[in-house]
Structure formats: C-alpha cells, structure tokens
Design an enzyme around this catalytic site. Structure first.
Site, PDB file in Angstrom:
ATOM      1  N   ASP A 193       0.811  -1.212   0.000  1.00  0.00           N
ATOM      2  CA  ASP A 193       0.000   0.000   0.000  1.00  0.00           C
ATOM      3  C   ASP A 193       0.846   1.263   0.000  1.00  0.00           C
ATOM      4  O   ASP A 193       0.357   2.341  -0.324  1.00  0.00           O
ATOM      5  CB  ASP A 193      -0.930  -0.012   1.223  1.00  0.00           C
ATOM      6  CG  ASP A 193      -1.975   1.093   1.171  1.00  0.00           C
ATOM      7  OD1 ASP A 193      -2.667   1.199   0.140  1.00  0.00           O
ATOM      8  OD2 ASP A 193      -2.088   1.855   2.153  1.00  0.00           O
ATOM      9  N   MET A 274      -8.020   5.806   2.769  1.00  0.00           N
ATOM     10  CA  MET A 274      -8.121   6.986   1.915  1.00  0.00           C
ATOM     11  C   MET A 274      -6.855   7.243   1.104  1.00  0.00           C
ATOM     12  O   MET A 274      -6.816   8.177   0.305  1.00  0.00           O
ATOM     13  CB  MET A 274      -8.416   8.221   2.780  1.00  0.00           C
ATOM     14  CG  MET A 274      -9.769   8.186   3.463  1.00  0.00           C
ATOM     15  SD  MET A 274     -11.140   8.159   2.281  1.00  0.00           S
ATOM     16  CE  MET A 274     -10.900   9.722   1.450  1.00  0.00           C
ATOM     17  N   ARG A 275      -5.823   6.415   1.281  1.00  0.00           N
ATOM     18  CA  ARG A 275      -4.586   6.670   0.551  1.00  0.00           C
ATOM     19  C   ARG A 275      -4.796   6.580  -0.955  1.00  0.00           C
ATOM     20  O   ARG A 275      -4.189   7.322  -1.730  1.00  0.00           O
ATOM     21  CB  ARG A 275      -3.499   5.705   1.004  1.00  0.00           C
ATOM     22  CG  ARG A 275      -2.145   5.990   0.349  1.00  0.00           C
ATOM     23  CD  ARG A 275      -1.020   5.144   0.923  1.00  0.00           C
ATOM     24  NE  ARG A 275      -0.636   5.609   2.250  1.00  0.00           N
ATOM     25  CZ  ARG A 275      -0.721   4.887   3.345  1.00  0.00           C
ATOM     26  NH1 ARG A 275      -1.171   3.657   3.289  1.00  0.00           N
ATOM     27  NH2 ARG A 275      -0.366   5.382   4.515  1.00  0.00           N
ATOM     28  N   ALA A 276      -5.662   5.667  -1.390  1.00  0.00           N
ATOM     29  CA  ALA A 276      -5.908   5.512  -2.821  1.00  0.00           C
ATOM     30  C   ALA A 276      -6.478   6.790  -3.426  1.00  0.00           C
ATOM     31  O   ALA A 276      -6.084   7.197  -4.531  1.00  0.00           O
ATOM     32  CB  ALA A 276      -6.852   4.342  -3.065  1.00  0.00           C
ATOM     33  N   VAL A 279      -3.606   9.346  -3.673  1.00  0.00           N
ATOM     34  CA  VAL A 279      -2.649   8.991  -4.723  1.00  0.00           C
ATOM     35  C   VAL A 279      -3.256   9.226  -6.101  1.00  0.00           C
ATOM     36  O   VAL A 279      -2.587   9.743  -7.010  1.00  0.00           O
ATOM     37  CB  VAL A 279      -2.193   7.535  -4.561  1.00  0.00           C
ATOM     38  CG1 VAL A 279      -1.388   7.080  -5.776  1.00  0.00           C
ATOM     39  CG2 VAL A 279      -1.368   7.371  -3.299  1.00  0.00           C
TER      40      VAL A 279
END
Length: 679
Positions: A193, A274-276, A279
């Site tokens: 991730d 929420m990283r997606a 990014v």
C-alpha cells in the site's frame, strides 16, 4: 562509473515508463511497484530514471543531503547555516535484499556512546537515498525487519536509530521504487500500500519489437558511451519536458467534479482507507502537467485509476491484480453525470494516450497493445462442490478414469501449526527461533559486529575492572571484550510441504472441494507467516511434485485448483516423494525447518500390502525428526481411523477438517511433534 542505458532507448513498456516519469514529475505520487516476469527491463528502466531527474541542491559536506534553503535543524551533521549550497545529480540507491539493519538505517558506535557520550553515527542507505530514489530489486523477498524499517521511514519521512537510550534521527524522504517477479512470492500488504502506483510488465510477443530490443541491447553492450551519445538528444528533450512539467504542476487545477470521480471510483472498487484517493488525485494532477495542461480531465482520472488501484483492491494473495475497465468507465460516467460543474470529458486534450500520453520514444517500433494489461478481475467460473460426475455414490474403482478438477470450497482462518523446538531459520511468523528481532532472552559475546547490545550484561562485565583500568571520571571505562550481544527469540518461516491425496477415494462424496478449501486455507496461513511451500500429489500409480518448494503461495493455489482426481491411492509413493523433496531442500537451505502436512483419509491401495508400505514410509520421516501433521479427511458415521494410524507412524498429530478451523472448539492442536522429540 558505468554508462547507464538511456531511458528513451527502452523499447515498449509504456506503462512502466509512464509510471516512473509521473513520479519524476511529482515525487508526492509515492513511488512505483513494477511487477513482471524476469528479463523485461524492469531494473534497466529504474536505473535509467536517475539520469533524467533534476539536480539536487545540498549543503556542502552534509552526509544527509540537507536542503540549503531549509536545512534540517535535527541533522546529525548540523546545525547548518542557510546558504547557496552545491548541486549534485539525483541518486539512485539500491537496497540489496540481504542487507543488514545497520546497512539500511546506519550504525551507532555503542562503545564510544557508553564511554564518551559521543553520538558517532555512520549513515546508512536511507540517508544516502534522502531526496533521491531508493530502489529495491526483488522487493517481495525483502526480510520482514527491513520492511518494517522502510514502512516507518516512508510514513514519517525520517529514520530513527535507537540503541539502549542513545538515539539519532535524520530526514529520509525518498522515491520508493520496487521491482518483483510475482512467481517468487507476494509482497506484504502494508508495504504494498506504500507504493503509489503499480505497473505490470511482460515481454512483447511482437517479433519486430523483440528484434529491436536485441539490436539495441547488443549495440549498448558493444559501446555503452557511443550508444548513449546517439540517444543524447532524446534524453535531453525528455529531461526538459520533466522540468517543464514540474514547473507547471503547482498551477494544475483539480476541480470538484474530478474529485467526485476519484472518490466514486475508489468507493466502487472498495479499496481500503483513503490513501488511494489521495494517490489518484496526485497522479491525475501529474498526468495533466505531463501533458502540458492546467486542468485535470476525466481521462487523467481513468489513467490514474489504472495505475493506482490494481494493487489496492486485492483481498488476498490469490486475487489477480487488475481492474475491470468496463466497470471503471461506467463509474466515471455516473460520477460525471452526478457532478454539478461537469468538468472533465471522456476524451480529454491528452487524447487516447492515457491522459498525459505515453512518454516519447524515438526510433523504435510501436508499443504493445495496452489492453494486454493484467486485465479485469472477473473470477473464472468454478463449481463449488462436486464435479457432477456421480462419483459421490461410491469411490472410483481401482485404476478408474481421471475426473475433472473440483473447485475449492470457501477458505477459512486455519489454526496455526508449528514446528517444535527452537530453530534458526529465516525470519517469519510460524515457529520459535533465535532471531535478530524479538524478545531478549539472554546475552553472549558477539561473534562479529555488535548489532544488539545487552546493556546490563555489558555493564556487569565491565564493572569489576574499573579500578584496574584507572577510572577517575563519571564515564564507564568499556573495552571491546566487555560488550555483550543480546540473544533474542522471535519467529521463523518454515518449509510447509503439502502431500495431497488426489485419488478416487478422495473424490467420493464430494469431499475434494472441502479438501481443496482446507489446503487453500493453510496456504493463506503460510503466506501470512512468510513460509515457503511445496506441493506433492499422489493418485493412480505414482506421486508427482506438482510444485517444487517456492515462496509463491499463489502458484501453489493455482496448481491446487487445477488438480484432477481419480484412480488408486499410492500413499507410500506420496510419502517417499515428499522424503526426496525434503532431502534436497535440507541441502539447499539447512536452517529452514520443514513441516509436513499430509492431507488424506489414510487409505492406501495398489500393489502388495500398500498399508504396510505406507507405514514404513511414514517411519522414515519420523526417524529423521520431520515435524508432521495429518489432516484427516475421512467422513461418515463409520470411521476406520487410518489417518490417525498414519499420524502415529509419522510421529506427528492428526487433525480433522473441522478441527483445522481456528474458531473450532474441538481444534486444540497447536504444535506437532516429531518422533522421539519433545516440544
């Protein structure tokens, strides 16, 4: 220093080149993971990227590459005065898979720290990679303790070295690039991730393109400098385009409609956290800047999703990476229709070249069709139970016809099985072992470089000699002979060798689906515990090694899924074949202890006295101290107890399919014992 292969001379591999270039434009994207078979220019492309990166201004003489306009106040070489500094090329620092912890984070001189109170620190690879590229080839083979350190540094942007109360901190912000061959095992989800983007690469099947690859490589090997000179103009143009995109990047507008499309896409594909979303937003912005635009379009969002989401939507290592592109297009259209501002068209100014378009490539044939990507995520149809052949009525007759493969039942969380005793194998999460990390259990004299100081034992060793050494001040007079290495106990990974009965008796009563589900569950457990796995199957007249020992658990799952059944039950042949596999593996890797998992109902047929022959084969494993467990697949009211009898011959334990479940009250087996050995 050898001349690197020019980035613009790489043939094809559009996704790979675009992913790397987007990170060059915007390092905030978060790096890229390159997945693919060996020999597909993964390492070549990464090493060539550094030559395209802008030069880095640094404080003169600083080993930690501090920015002269904003030097790190906590820099171990500081404090620094703000000034013009000097410029140097961007670095690509390679982290070897077998590197030590000290090589990665740096080493602190414990002896000087104790006796003089001096923080004598030798920087590691994280310091070298600060404001540059940290490249990990075969990142999926990286040891767990190094993965943990990378995770900490990536999350905090700093590296901490702490030894018995003495600590050093320095900034460590880098572009993380990893390459891996999925056949050699998957990557830990936490590290997976951390990579902003992922790309799948494969060798082209186009003859002309393969010819061009060979032609360019041979020309480079014959004259690296001359070959690089022929591509200098293209390299300069690409370097200037990266610099222009970096200047444009702060002015790129990310509208509310585009943000809604990003959020809707991440929600539709059920990615965690929420990283997606973040990014994807950064990637879409970088794509617009790369294309020379000041506004993000729907096509940028689509391309960003194809790069940022495939590795985040996997739920277990057996899921194929990739996105359903039809579902992606539908989601983007629905989100665009719900948007009030309506910004972003399906066909943005970048055209069909993936938002920002693929990077330029001069003098080479066209790239392969981009639709050859990892593909959609639609699972193959497979029956959930029996194969419908009618074999549930009675066992298949001796030497009967082969039956079609049966689909596995739903996997479950399996109870942990471990090897008794204390090993010294590779770090993992299964059996007890002496490791570099874990709880401290004692102290010893260091055999080489001191890595983990046992402070109390060191002070105890030095204390009796203080008067003889003329101690007069507050500091403790410590000599090299006083230092003590802490001995620690943690967990190791094992070789889990599955021996699976695929005979006609196992196909009866539709048991094979449940058996495959159980083995699949154990494979998932092996993946999580960082084991190597192997697969031996037996049916008909012989046994075969369906999968030699490997770190690729998903390869074992694929072989298991396609496993046919039918015929007699040569149990002894399966056990003897497993014995041969383990004998070879002991020579290859003597420190990795094996765990033999035999999945059978215990029946043995074919040849003279097959039951006695199987018993002798089992005693052969027991005599060598191989830890084993038999998964008893026998069902029905009348039970012959043959699997339990086999377990006694092996010197191990037996567990039923029901007891194998971690939530089963009846499943009390924790460790398996070997003949003549106590846990």
């Amino acid at each position: 220093m050898s001349t690197p292969y020019p980035f613009t001379a790489i043939v094809g591999q559009d996704d790979l080149r675009l992913g790397l270039l987007l990170n060059a434009v915007s390092p905030a994207v978060g790096g890229v993971l390159v997945r693919g078979e060996k020999g597909t220019a993964k390492s070549t492309a990464v090493r060539a990227l550094a030559a395209l990166m802008p030069e880095v201004p640094v404080v003169s003489g600083c080993r930690f590459s501090c920015d002269p306009s904003a030097p790190d106040p906590a820099c171990p070489d500081g404090p620094h005065e703000a000034g013009p500094g000097v410029s140097r090329p961007a670095r690509t620092v390679e982290l070897p898979v077998g590197a030590s912890e000290d090589r990665l984070v740096g080493a602190l001189d414990i002896e000087r720290a104790l006796s003089e109170g001096v923080k004598a620190f030798e920087p590691g690879l994280l310091a070298d990679a600060h404001r540059g590229i940290l490249y990990v080839d075969e990142v999926n083979l990286l040891h767990d303790h190094l993965v943990d350190l990378l995770l900490d540094a990536a999350a905090m942007g700093a590296s901490y070295v702490e030894r018995e109360g003495v600590s050093v901190r320095h900034a460590a912000r880098f572009l993380l690039v990893g390459t891996m061959n999925p056949e050699e095992g998957e990557l830990r989800p936490q590290l997976l991730d951390r990579f902003g983007l992922t790309v799948e690469v494969a060798a082209s099947r186009d003859t002309d393109q393969r010819v061009e690859v060979v032609r360019r490589r041979l020309a480079y090997d014959d004259d690296p400098e001359g070959f690089a000179a022929r591509w200098a103009r293209e390299e300069t143009a690409l370097r200037e385009r990266i610099a222009a995109a970096r200047v444009l990047l702060p002015r790129v507008v990310l509208g509310d409609g585009v943000l809604r499309q990003i959020a809707a896409t991440c929600a539709a594909f059920e990615v965690d956290g929420m990283r997606a979303d973040i990014v994807m937003a950064r990637t879409a912005t970088a794509l617009a800047a790369w294309a020379g635009r000041e506004e993000v379009t729907a096509e940028d969002v689509r391309q960003a999703a194809l790069l940022a989401l495939p590795h985040r939507r996997r739920r277990n290592p057996f899921d194929a990476p990739g996105l359903d592109e039809e579902k992606l297009d539908d989601t983007l259209r629905e989100a665009e229709g719900d948007s009030d501002d309506g910004d972003g068209d399906d066909d943005g100014p970048g055209g069909g070249g993936g938002g920002g378009g693929v990077p330029p490539q001069s003098g080479g044939p066209d790239a392969p069709d981009r639709s050859a990507r990892a593909g959609d995520d639609t699972p193959a149809d497979a029956p959930a139970g029996g194969d419908g052949s009618g074999s549930e009525q009675r066992p298949a007759p001796a030497g009967g016809a082969e039956q079609a493969p049966v689909g596995a039942s739903e996997p479950f969380r399996a109870k942990m099985l471990s090897v008794p005793g204390l090993g010294e194998g590779a770090a993992g999460r299964r059996s007890r072992a002496r490791t570099e990390h874990g709880r401290t259990t004692g102290a010893r004299r260091p055999e080489g470089a001191l890595t983990k100081l046992h402070l109390a034992a060191t002070v105890q060793a030095a204390a009796p000699h203080q008067r003889a050494r003329g101690r007069s001040g507050r500091g403790l007079v410590v000599r090299r002979d006083d230092l003590r290495q802490a001995t620690r106990e943690g967990r190791e990974g094992n070789l889990v060798l599955f021996v699976v009965d695929a005979s006609g008796s196992m196909a009866a009563r539709q048991r094979m689906g449940a058996v495959k589900g159980a083995v699949l569950s154990l494979l998932l457990d092996a993946y999580q515990r960082r084991d190597k796995v192997g697969l031996v199957t037996f049916r008909g007249k012989e046994a075969e090694v369906a999968l030699p020992p490997t770190s690729s658990v998903d390869a074992a799952a694929a072989r298991l899924e396609s496993l046919p059944t039918g015929g007699r039950t040569p149990l002894a042949a399966g056990l003897l074949k497993a014995h041969d596999v383990l004998r070879v593996e002991r020579m290859r890797d003597p420190s990795r202890r094996p765990l033999l998992v035999v999945v059978t109902d215990g029946r043995a047929t074919g040849g003279p006295d097959p039951v006695a022959l199987a018993a002798r084969a089992g005693r052969l494993h027991a005599a060598e101290g191989t830890a084993s467990v038999v998964v008893d697949c026998e069902t029905g009211v009348v039970r012959l107890g043959l699997a339990a009898q086999l377990a006694r011959e092996l010197g191990g334990g037996a567990v039923t399919l029901h007891e194998l479940r971690a939530d089963s009250i009846a499943g009390l087996v924790k460790d398996v014992t070997a003949a003549g050995r106590a846990a």
